[in-house]
Write a protein that holds these residues in place. Structure first.
Motif, mmCIF file in Angstrom:
data_model
loop_
_atom_site.group_PDB
_atom_site.id
_atom_site.type_symbol
_atom_site.label_atom_id
_atom_site.label_comp_id
_atom_site.label_asym_id
_atom_site.label_seq_id
_atom_site.Cartn_x
_atom_site.Cartn_y
_atom_site.Cartn_z
ATOM 1 N N TYR A 254 0.840 -1.207 0.000
ATOM 2 C CA TYR A 254 0.000 0.000 0.000
ATOM 3 C C TYR A 254 0.870 1.250 0.000
ATOM 4 N N PHE A 255 0.337 2.275 -0.620
ATOM 5 C CA PHE A 255 0.942 3.607 -0.624
ATOM 6 C C PHE A 255 -0.213 4.597 -0.618
ATOM 7 N N ILE A 256 -0.309 5.373 0.445
ATOM 8 C CA ILE A 256 -1.407 6.341 0.579
ATOM 9 C C ILE A 256 -0.790 7.690 0.908
ATOM 10 N N SER A 257 -1.168 8.692 0.128
ATOM 11 C CA SER A 257 -0.692 10.051 0.381
ATOM 12 C C SER A 257 -1.892 10.956 0.613
ATOM 13 N N ARG A 258 -1.694 11.941 1.480
ATOM 14 C CA ARG A 258 -2.737 12.935 1.720
ATOM 15 C C ARG A 258 -2.090 14.316 1.761
ATOM 16 N N SER A 284 2.450 2.339 -12.114
ATOM 17 C CA SER A 284 2.985 1.190 -12.868
ATOM 18 C C SER A 284 3.568 0.156 -11.918
ATOM 19 N N MET A 285 4.201 0.618 -10.822
ATOM 20 C CA MET A 285 4.771 -0.308 -9.854
ATOM 21 C C MET A 285 3.682 -1.183 -9.240
ATOM 22 N N PHE A 286 2.555 -0.570 -8.872
ATOM 23 C CA PHE A 286 1.483 -1.325 -8.235
ATOM 24 C C PHE A 286 0.760 -2.223 -9.242
ATOM 25 N N GLU A 287 0.678 -1.788 -10.496
ATOM 26 C CA GLU A 287 0.108 -2.664 -11.518
ATOM 27 C C GLU A 287 0.974 -3.905 -11.704
ATOM 28 N N GLY A 288 2.288 -3.749 -11.527
ATOM 29 C CA GLY A 288 3.203 -4.867 -11.711
ATOM 30 C C GLY A 288 3.095 -5.917 -10.612
ATOM 31 N N TYR A 289 2.505 -5.561 -9.467
ATOM 32 C CA TYR A 289 2.366 -6.544 -8.396
ATOM 33 C C TYR A 289 1.346 -7.624 -8.754
ATOM 34 N N GLY A 290 0.385 -7.294 -9.580
ATOM 35 C CA GLY A 290 -0.646 -8.261 -9.954
ATOM 36 C C GLY A 290 -2.025 -7.631 -9.860
ATOM 37 N N LYS A 291 -2.702 -7.806 -8.740
ATOM 38 C CA LYS A 291 -4.019 -7.211 -8.517
ATOM 39 C C LYS A 291 -3.836 -5.891 -7.784
ATOM 40 N N GLU A 303 -9.203 3.104 -10.707
ATOM 41 C CA GLU A 303 -8.779 2.038 -11.619
ATOM 42 C C GLU A 303 -8.495 0.782 -10.810
ATOM 43 N N THR A 304 -8.883 -0.360 -11.335
ATOM 44 C CA THR A 304 -8.618 -1.625 -10.652
ATOM 45 C C THR A 304 -8.779 -2.781 -11.642
ATOM 46 N N ASN A 305 -8.126 -3.880 -11.388
ATOM 47 C CA ASN A 305 -8.357 -5.115 -12.142
ATOM 48 C C ASN A 305 -8.923 -6.194 -11.224
ATOM 49 N N THR A 306 -9.577 -5.725 -10.120
ATOM 50 C CA THR A 306 -10.247 -6.632 -9.189
ATOM 51 C C THR A 306 -11.759 -6.458 -9.309
ATOM 52 N N ILE A 332 -3.347 0.355 -3.523
ATOM 53 C CA ILE A 332 -3.320 -0.905 -2.778
ATOM 54 C C ILE A 332 -3.202 -2.038 -3.790
ATOM 55 N N ALA A 333 -2.293 -2.974 -3.522
ATOM 56 C CA ALA A 333 -2.091 -4.096 -4.447
ATOM 57 C C ALA A 333 -1.809 -5.359 -3.647
ATOM 58 N N VAL A 334 -2.004 -6.499 -4.319
ATOM 59 C CA VAL A 334 -1.640 -7.805 -3.766
ATOM 60 C C VAL A 334 -0.586 -8.396 -4.692
ATOM 61 N N ASP A 335 0.548 -8.762 -4.102
ATOM 62 C CA ASP A 335 1.649 -9.334 -4.893
ATOM 63 C C ASP A 335 1.306 -10.787 -5.216
#
Length: 820
Positions: A254-258, A284-291, A303-306, A332-335
């Motif tokens: 996860y990476f969250i900025s405010r 792009s980094m989080f897309e590379g993790y998978g979901k 955007e999501t692929n879940t 937020i991503a799942v490796d």
């Protein structure tokens, strides 16, 4: 049929084996359909959906449900990190505005009362607990304890737009200022709970140094306590979450900025993103993790692929709106690249791969096993039914259906319970054991042996017509009947109470555990018990009704013993005996009271005749020309004592008449205010002689009541005369008349207050008794009957007479209903 029965033991073993296989397949499918996955807060249960059978794990509802729970946990972790950390590290010196923190879900006014503590102090305070001391304050002590002014905090920028709320605004540097307002009133005294201050504010102050009244003090104390306890709970949760979702322990990234007031803060478990992110394509980094999921509300991007919908993420973010303004970015991503860590996602993947492909085959095999089980049951029952008449055959076949239902429905659940008891493991943990279906099959095998032994045994007894005669149920009913009969007589209280209660609870528990038939039997049993209790309570109502009549004065009331039951008969006889005893006691008391009143009246009358002669002769002696000063002094003392004796005799006769009800009361409309003013005027010289100043205030110039003017004047005269005798000279006598409403009626309360010259060492209730005087030394004049007469006269006119003592303050109150 006989060819199947050549090997009965083999058939029995095969039947037990089928029961075991049914339990095995049932729990194999059940354990796979309800997956237990260990999470940060314990075990989570997830269901496998039939539609997932044709999908891969990452596209299944199981994966997305696990992901949804993890998203909620990550957002909560970040919210807690924002409260406890500065620049990504825990900061014990972080300043916490307790009012803004407690009201972090709402918007505060621009100026509010608060206290600012260091985070570490609040956490230590919350862990050690809050203590309060109860103290009794005077007004001066309250003013000394509290501050003379209230300190207010003003937020320079308290704008809600952009998702900014009061809590976030209070966290901005140099965004708040304080000012004080001096209180114009002195705080009240009384008992108050004082917070034991373990820690001081950032400015070295306590709560009492910031507020000027008790309402503000109590509110601010509650804010301090709530903020400390909430932060303590969050700190404990933060410790679990930060470890669980670390890069080494979780497949979640996860990476969250405010962005708040132009300053951006970031929270992540990816080390390369924890510092400078310029030049890094985070998306792009989080897309590379998978979901992955990307959510940015102020740019309206999602955007999501879940299978997680934007509304779900938006709702989860909104639940922590105190930590997330509109200007946030959530990655937020799942490796899913070989799942480098062992966590809930890997547990779900293992369970998904293990159970999903074989569910249909298991259903078919379970159905086949059930058919074989039923076939063996039927042929064995037919064999045991040879030689029976048609009617008994039908009965046996009906029993067979019951046996079939028991075998198919109860065997798997019985296996579940038996396995849990043998292994001493809870049901939830049991489902997580890999070999649990095998253990369940073993339990079902054992249970089926006992179940079929019971079923075949019952059929055999029924065929031999000894089913009811030798049944355990019949023996239980006989024993229960004897027990019920023994508990309804006058036995020991424990036996009559606890034995039926325990039996009722045990029988209900057993019946409810049997199933639907047991529930029906339990309902019938409960209805019978209810009827029995209703009859008992109906008897008690009759007895209580008679007791209430006796209490209200009808001592001749009797309980009809006909149609009463059990020990209620003895209770009714006892009540009747008590009523007769009270009746005799009342008759005796009335006779004694009448005799006492007659004795007082007669003796007083006999005393009055010679007393009148003494007074007359004293008057004649006074008219003689006596030169001896000592004789004149003797005559004066004789005159005073004879007049006192005359007054005592008259008071005694009047008190006797009032207590016996032998007085005439003529109620009429009276102006209470005017009557009191007239009485004060008549006693003005006597009050002046006693150096007393009367102060009379009435709420209205005229208040009408129903009373007897002569007797009411005597009551007020007694009270003012009592003031003249016992009040401290040189003081004021306060009298007031106010109207109050109670039960939709108006009442006038006349109060007379004075400071006693002597110490009042008697109880306020004793002052209205006969011959009781506030002056225990009896150095003042008076018989001790005045207040008793006043009270009885007030009650006789339908009023209420009360006395209150507060130190040396004597207060008498008369209450009458107001006539409009």
């Amino acid at each position: 049929m006989t060819k199947y029965l050549k090997h009965p033991k083999l058939l029995s073993f095969l039947q037990h084996l089928m029961a075991a296989f049914i339990a095995f397949t049932y729990f194999y499918v059940f354990a796979g359909s309800s997956i237990i996955i260990s999470g940060v807060r314990g075990d989570y249960s997830y269901n496998l959906y039939e539609s997932d059978r044709t999908k891969g794990y990452e596209e299944s509802y199981l994966f997305n449900n696990i992901l949804g729970n993890n998203i909620s946990d990550v957002l909560k972790l970040v919210a807690e990190r924002s409260q406890l950390e500065t620049s990504g590290e825990y900061d014990g010196k972080k300043k916490i505005d307790v009012t803004a923190y407690v009201n972090r879900g709402t918007t505060l006014p621009g100026d509010y009362i608060t206290a600012t503590y260091y985070l570490s102090d609040l956490l230590k305070w919350g862990q050690s607990g809050f203590e309060y001391e109860t103290r009794d304050f005077t007004g001066e002590e309250s003013a000394k304890f509290l501050s003379k002014s209230t300190t207010y905090t003003h937020l320079k920028n308290n704008i809600v737009s952009g998702g900014m709320n009061s809590y976030l605004s209070s966290q901005l540097e140099d965004n708040s200022m304080t000012f004080t307002i001096t209180s114009s009133t002195q705080p009240e005294g009384g008992k108050h709970n004082i917070l034991v201050s373990r820690y001081e504010t950032v400015d070295g102050k306590n709560v009492e140094d910031l507020v000027s009244n008790w309402e503000e003090y109590n509110l601010l104390c509650s804010y301090v306590e709530e903020a400390a306890l909430t932060l303590t709970n969050n700190f404990e949760d933060y410790g679990k979450l930060i470890s669980y979702y670390s890069y080494q322990n979780s497949n979640v990234r996860y990476f969250i900025s405010r962005t708040i007031n132009g300053k951006t803060e970031t929270y992540t478990n990816v080390e390369e993103l924890s510092k400078e992110t310029t030049g890094i394509d985070i998306k792009s980094m989080f897309e590379g993790y998978g979901k992955y999921i990307y959510y940015c509300p102020y740019e309206l991007q999602y955007e999501t692929n879940t299978l997680i919908k934007e509304s779900v993420v938006r709702s989860l973010v909104k639940s922590y709106k105190f930590a997330f303004p509109d200007q946030i970015k959530v990655y937020i991503a799942v490796d899913t690249n070989d799942y480098p860590c062992i966590d809930g996602f890997t547990q779900g993947k293992i369970s998904f791969s293990k159970y999903m492909p074989y569910r249909t085959q298991l259903y078919i095999l379970s159905f086949v096993a059930a058919v074989v089980y039923l076939f063996i049951l039927v042929i064995r029952l037919k064999a045991s039914n040879n030689g029976a008449d048609e009617e008994r055959k039908k009965t046996i076949y009906t029993g067979a259906i019951i046996g079939i239902g028991l075998g198919i429905i109860l065997i798997p659940f019985a296996a579940f319970v038996i396995t849990s008891l043998i292994m001493d493991i809870s049901y939830g943990k049991l489902l997580q054991i890999a070999h649990f279906p095998v253990y369940a099959a073993m339990g079902a095998f054992v249970f089926d042996i006992g179940l079929l032994y019971l079923v075949y045994g019952l059929f055999k007894k029924y065929k031999e017509k000894t089913l009811w005669k030798d049944s355990f149920t019949r023996q239980v009913i006989i024993k229960a009947k004897k027990l019920i009969l023994s508990t309804t007589d006058n036995a020991n209280v424990i036996i009559r109470t606890w034995i039926p209660y325990v039996g009722f609870v045990v029988l209900n528990t057993l019946l409810f555990n049997i199933g639907l038939a047991g529930i029906v039997l339990a309902v019938i049993f409960d209805v019978l018990v209810g009827v029995y209790l209703y009859r008992q309570n109906l008897d008690r109502d009759k007895i209580i009704h008679v007791i209430e009549n006796i209490q209200n004065g009808d001592v001749k009331a009797k309980v009809k013993i006909d149609n009463l039951h059990a020990d209620n008969i003895s209770l009714a006889e006892a009540v009747n005996t008590i009523g007769e005893g009270i009746d005799r006691a009342v008759d005796t008391s009335m006779k004694d009271e009448k005799l006492k009143a007659d004795l007082i009246t007669n003796v007083s009358h006999d005393i009055k005749t010679p007393l009148t002669s003494i007074i007359n002769y004293v008057d004649l002696i006074k008219r003689e020309d006596i030169d001896n000063a000592r004789v004149k002094e003797y005559v004066a003392v004789l005159e005073a004592k004879s007049q006192k004796l005359k007054q005592l005799t008259e008071d005694l006769v009047e008190a006797s008449k009032i207590s016996s009800g032998n007085i005439s009361i003529q109620l009429d409309k009276i102006d209470f205010v005017e009557l009191v003013n007239q009485t004060i005027g008549e006693f003005f010289e006597k009050l002046e002689a006693s150096k007393l100043t009367p102060v009379f205030k009435a709420e209205k110039p005229s208040i009408i009541i129903m009373a007897d003017a002569r007797h009411l004047w005597r009551v007020v005269e007694n009270l003012i005369n009592n003031v003249c005798k016992y009040a401290l000279p040189g003081t004021r006598v306060y009298m007031d008349m106010r109207i109050k409403e109670e039960n939709n009626k108006k009442y006038v309360v006349f109060t007379i207050k004075n400071i006693s010259a002597n110490e009042l060492n008697v109880d306020e209730g004793e002052l209205t008794e006969r011959f009781i005087r506030g002056d225990e030394s009896r150095t003042t004049e008076g018989s001790g009957l005045g207040l008793s007469i006043a009270k009885n006269l007030t009650i006789s006119q339908g009023g209420k007479f009360d006395i209150k003592l507060d130190g040396d303050l004597f207060k008498a109150m008369l209450t009458f209903e107001v006539i409009e």
